[in-house]
Design an enzyme around this catalytic site. Structure first.
Site, PDB file in Angstrom:
ATOM      1  N   SER A  22       0.827  -1.217   0.000  1.00  0.00           N
ATOM      2  CA  SER A  22       0.000   0.000   0.000  1.00  0.00           C
ATOM      3  C   SER A  22       0.857   1.261   0.000  1.00  0.00           C
ATOM      4  O   SER A  22       0.339   2.361   0.074  1.00  0.00           O
ATOM      5  CB  SER A  22      -0.925  -0.006   1.222  1.00  0.00           C
ATOM      6  OG  SER A  22      -0.189  -0.211   2.417  1.00  0.00           O
ATOM      7  N   ASN A 109      -1.979  -2.762  13.355  1.00  0.00           N
ATOM      8  CA  ASN A 109      -3.425  -2.522  13.361  1.00  0.00           C
ATOM      9  C   ASN A 109      -3.804  -1.284  14.171  1.00  0.00           C
ATOM     10  O   ASN A 109      -4.625  -0.474  13.734  1.00  0.00           O
ATOM     11  CB  ASN A 109      -4.161  -3.754  13.896  1.00  0.00           C
ATOM     12  CG  ASN A 109      -3.931  -4.965  13.017  1.00  0.00           C
ATOM     13  OD1 ASN A 109      -3.367  -4.844  11.927  1.00  0.00           O
ATOM     14  ND2 ASN A 109      -4.352  -6.138  13.475  1.00  0.00           N
ATOM     15  N   HIS A 155     -39.666  24.332  -8.673  1.00  0.00           N
ATOM     16  CA  HIS A 155     -39.851  23.453  -9.842  1.00  0.00           C
ATOM     17  C   HIS A 155     -39.169  24.030 -11.087  1.00  0.00           C
ATOM     18  O   HIS A 155     -39.585  23.757 -12.211  1.00  0.00           O
ATOM     19  CB  HIS A 155     -41.336  23.218 -10.162  1.00  0.00           C
ATOM     20  CG  HIS A 155     -42.173  22.901  -8.969  1.00  0.00           C
ATOM     21  ND1 HIS A 155     -42.436  21.613  -8.556  1.00  0.00           N
ATOM     22  CD2 HIS A 155     -42.785  23.725  -8.077  1.00  0.00           C
ATOM     23  CE1 HIS A 155     -43.194  21.651  -7.469  1.00  0.00           C
ATOM     24  NE2 HIS A 155     -43.418  22.919  -7.143  1.00  0.00           N
ATOM     25  N   SER A 276     -13.457  26.664 -26.579  1.00  0.00           N
ATOM     26  CA  SER A 276     -13.692  25.439 -27.337  1.00  0.00           C
ATOM     27  C   SER A 276     -12.612  25.316 -28.400  1.00  0.00           C
ATOM     28  O   SER A 276     -12.147  26.320 -28.950  1.00  0.00           O
ATOM     29  CB  SER A 276     -15.072  25.504 -27.978  1.00  0.00           C
ATOM     30  OG  SER A 276     -15.115  24.684 -29.127  1.00  0.00           O
ATOM     31  N   LYS A 282     -17.023  30.349 -28.116  1.00  0.00           N
ATOM     32  CA  LYS A 282     -17.426  29.744 -26.847  1.00  0.00           C
ATOM     33  C   LYS A 282     -16.629  30.202 -25.630  1.00  0.00           C
ATOM     34  O   LYS A 282     -15.433  30.438 -25.703  1.00  0.00           O
ATOM     35  CB  LYS A 282     -17.305  28.220 -26.943  1.00  0.00           C
ATOM     36  CG  LYS A 282     -18.304  27.622 -27.913  1.00  0.00           C
ATOM     37  CD  LYS A 282     -19.616  27.322 -27.247  1.00  0.00           C
ATOM     38  CE  LYS A 282     -19.520  25.952 -26.628  1.00  0.00           C
ATOM     39  NZ  LYS A 282     -20.736  25.590 -25.944  1.00  0.00           N
ATOM     40  N   ASN A 284     -16.858  28.588 -21.828  1.00  0.00           N
ATOM     41  CA  ASN A 284     -17.568  27.537 -21.090  1.00  0.00           C
ATOM     42  C   ASN A 284     -17.301  27.555 -19.593  1.00  0.00           C
ATOM     43  O   ASN A 284     -16.188  27.868 -19.166  1.00  0.00           O
ATOM     44  CB  ASN A 284     -17.168  26.167 -21.645  1.00  0.00           C
ATOM     45  CG  ASN A 284     -17.610  25.973 -23.081  1.00  0.00           C
ATOM     46  OD1 ASN A 284     -18.646  26.496 -23.484  1.00  0.00           O
ATOM     47  ND2 ASN A 284     -16.817  25.254 -23.847  1.00  0.00           N
ATOM     48  N   GLU A 289     -18.747  22.734 -14.112  1.00  0.00           N
ATOM     49  CA  GLU A 289     -19.105  21.396 -14.614  1.00  0.00           C
ATOM     50  C   GLU A 289     -18.229  20.317 -13.986  1.00  0.00           C
ATOM     51  O   GLU A 289     -18.708  19.235 -13.640  1.00  0.00           O
ATOM     52  CB  GLU A 289     -18.965  21.361 -16.141  1.00  0.00           C
ATOM     53  CG  GLU A 289     -20.019  22.207 -16.840  1.00  0.00           C
ATOM     54  CD  GLU A 289     -19.715  22.350 -18.321  1.00  0.00           C
ATOM     55  OE1 GLU A 289     -20.295  21.617 -19.122  1.00  0.00           O
ATOM     56  OE2 GLU A 289     -18.861  23.193 -18.675  1.00  0.00           O
ATOM     57  N   TYR A 316      -9.488  -6.334  12.968  1.00  0.00           N
ATOM     58  CA  TYR A 316      -8.870  -5.804  11.750  1.00  0.00           C
ATOM     59  C   TYR A 316      -8.939  -6.830  10.622  1.00  0.00           C
ATOM     60  O   TYR A 316      -8.785  -8.035  10.834  1.00  0.00           O
ATOM     61  CB  TYR A 316      -7.392  -5.442  12.005  1.00  0.00           C
ATOM     62  CG  TYR A 316      -6.694  -4.973  10.730  1.00  0.00           C
ATOM     63  CD1 TYR A 316      -6.817  -3.661  10.303  1.00  0.00           C
ATOM     64  CD2 TYR A 316      -5.973  -5.864   9.932  1.00  0.00           C
ATOM     65  CE1 TYR A 316      -6.222  -3.235   9.116  1.00  0.00           C
ATOM     66  CE2 TYR A 316      -5.376  -5.445   8.746  1.00  0.00           C
ATOM     67  CZ  TYR A 316      -5.506  -4.138   8.346  1.00  0.00           C
ATOM     68  OH  TYR A 316      -4.929  -3.715   7.179  1.00  0.00           O
TER      69      TYR A 316
HETATM   70  N1  ARG Z   1      -1.204  -1.290   5.445  1.00  0.00           N
HETATM   71  C1  ARG Z   1      -2.168  -1.729   6.404  1.00  0.00           C
HETATM   72  C2  ARG Z   1      -3.446  -0.922   6.303  1.00  0.00           C
HETATM   73  O1  ARG Z   1      -3.417   0.126   5.746  1.00  0.00           O
HETATM   74  C3  ARG Z   1      -1.626  -1.600   7.793  1.00  0.00           C
HETATM   75  C4  ARG Z   1      -2.137  -2.596   8.765  1.00  0.00           C
HETATM   76  C5  ARG Z   1      -1.694  -3.938   8.395  1.00  0.00           C
HETATM   77  N2  ARG Z   1      -1.894  -4.894   9.427  1.00  0.00           N
HETATM   78  C6  ARG Z   1      -1.697  -6.184   9.200  1.00  0.00           C
HETATM   79  N3  ARG Z   1      -1.821  -6.961  10.193  1.00  0.00           N
HETATM   80  N4  ARG Z   1      -1.412  -6.616   8.010  1.00  0.00           N
HETATM   81  O2  ARG Z   1      -4.478  -1.333   6.730  1.00  0.00           O
END
Ligand code: ARG
Length: 457
Positions: A22, A109, A155, A276, A282, A284, A289, A316
């Protein structure tokens, strides 16, 4: 090598590693992750869970990492599992054995719950400021238009006369509620989850209150399972952002209508509109939008998060890592939308004459004629009927009510006298509606004054 590789006999498959990672998005939490770890390390030292020497080493190392990330001498490693593992590994490679003690009595967690809460609190403050700026712009504009008469609609049909100030101050109220809602969400986000561990706290004699005070949270979370599995604060913010966007989108829709030739109420500044590629004439309203479009996207993020959470068992679950792309995307979009929208509004010019002219057609004063007859002793249902007949006649004759002669008007009711013209003039229609919340100059001015006081406090 993974910090958790002990029980594994193989490296993680490359694709799985990418899938699981992540860091490409949660790198944004780095500052809160480090500040949270510093507080945790201080507490571990103070509680003699680690030595004060190790605690100091960890804190110095983390501070160096923070500086390194901020001045870009440290780059995020895209192979790292997440921001938490990245920083911990870096710390260990920097300071050695002491670094391996940071994670004592802690889990990712509760760590990610802490980081996310800190991040959400910080972003609430930033969004709040942008909403306040927009409210200021609305009030400034409204103040200039307490006598700019226009037609109100229901309306999307002409209803009754009002002023641009009254219309704009309706949006002021919406954005005021948005600020209040954010403040409210802040209070619930402001509970400190660290010490909840993976789900069942820890056997170390930690001092959660110390961490809470160091990180300036106002309370401790009260159940460790809830602490690591709760993302209500993410959802609440996603909802609050959805409402802000919905309010922006409604005003955007009006601005889009108002910039049409058909309405010609408003001229956007050239710096805040676009042309445009094919049609040379134009101009816009792209900003409005885009805001309207992004509202759909932000709603999507709210539904994404509700769907992620809907069947998660305690406590978790990795599903919850998917909270961040949705959260970050909504935050980015509401902030850019608020910033650009406020500038666009601030620099646009309203055409008072067109606003007024549009209010003079479409019988926006018909209610006032009916009310006039009531004041002359006719029951409202009867006066409504008489006025309806006058309107029907006007439509046939292609006239407004006030263009009819007194003699003509008296054919419909002999109660109508010469004072009718004054009674149904647009100034009277607006300025006699001086009830609290009404469009009269006096009522809107007192609303504006109240708003200014709110914004200054
Ligand atoms: N990257 C994880 C999240 O955003 C962090 C927690 C991960 N915990 C675990 N036991 N894998 O949720």
């Amino acid at each position: 090598m993974k910090l958790w590789s002990g029980r594994f006999s193989k490296d993680t498959d490359k694709l799985t590693n990418d899938f699981n990672s992540s860091i490409s998005f949660d790198y944004r939490l780095y500052k809160f992750d480090i500040l949270g770890s510093i507080a945790h390390a201080k507490m571990l030292g103070k509680c003699n869970i680690i030595s004060s020497k190790d605690s100091e080493k960890i804190i110095a190392g983390l501070n160096e990492i923070l500086i390194g990330i901020e001045n870009e001498t440290i780059e995020f490693d895209s192979d790292a599992e997440d921001i938490h593992m990245f920083i911990e590994s870096l710390l260990i490679s920097k300071i050695g054995e002491a670094g391996k003690k940071l994670h004592t009595g802690r889990s990712r967690n509760d760590q990610v719950a802490l980081d996310t809460r800190m991040y959400v609190k910080d972003e609430i403050n930033k969004i709040n400021e942008l909403v306040v700026e927009l409210r200021k712009t609305i009030v400034t504009l409204a103040d200039q238009h307490t006598e700019s008469f226009m037609s109100g609609y229901t309306h999307l049909q002409k209803a009754q006369p009002t002023t641009l100030a009254h219309h704009l101050m309706a949006y002021y109220e919406m954005f005021k509620r948005d600020n209040n809602r954010l403040d409210d969400i802040y209070k619930r986000t402001d509970s400190m989850p660290l010490g909840s561990g993976a789900m069942a706290t820890t056997t170390y004699k930690i001092d959660r209150q110390m961490v809470c005070d160091l990180l300036e949270f106002s309370s401790l979370t009260e159940n460790s399972m809830d602490s690591v599995s709760d993302r209500d604060y993410v959802l609440e913010l996603l909802f609050a952002i959805s409402l802000i966007m919905m309010h922006l989108s409604r005003l955007s829709e009006e601005i889009i209508l108002w910039t049409t030739k058909e309405f010609s109420y408003i001229e956007l500044d050239d710096a805040f509109s676009t042309g445009s590629s094919i049609m040379p004439q134009k101009k816009n309203p792209d900003i409005a939008e885009l805001v309207r479009g992004k509202t759909g996207r932000v709603y999507g993020n709210l539904i994404t998060m509700l769907s992620i959470m809907k069947a998660l068992p305690m406590a978790y679950n990795k599903d919850m890592q998917e909270d961040k792309p949705a959260l970050f995307d909504s935050i980015d979009n509401v902030k850019i939308s608020l910033s650009v929208f406020t500038k666009m509004l601030e620099t646009s010019t309203f055409n008072k004459e067109n606003l007024l002219n549009n209010a003079l057609s479409g019988f926006t004063n018909a209610t006032d004629l009916a009310d006039y007859l009531v004041k002359k002793g006719i029951p409202f249902r009867t006066s409504h009927e008489i006025t309806g007949k006058i309107v029907a006649y006007c439509i046939l004759e292609n006239k407004t009510i006030e263009q009819l002669s007194l003699l003509k008007l008296q054919k419909f009711s002999d109660k109508i006298k010469n004072d009718v013209y004054e009674a149904i003039s647009i100034e009277t229609c607006v300025n006699n509606r001086d009830v609290v919340g009404g469009p009269a100059r006096i009522a809107v001015s007192s609303h504006i004054k109240k708003a200014k006081d709110q914004l200054n406090s």
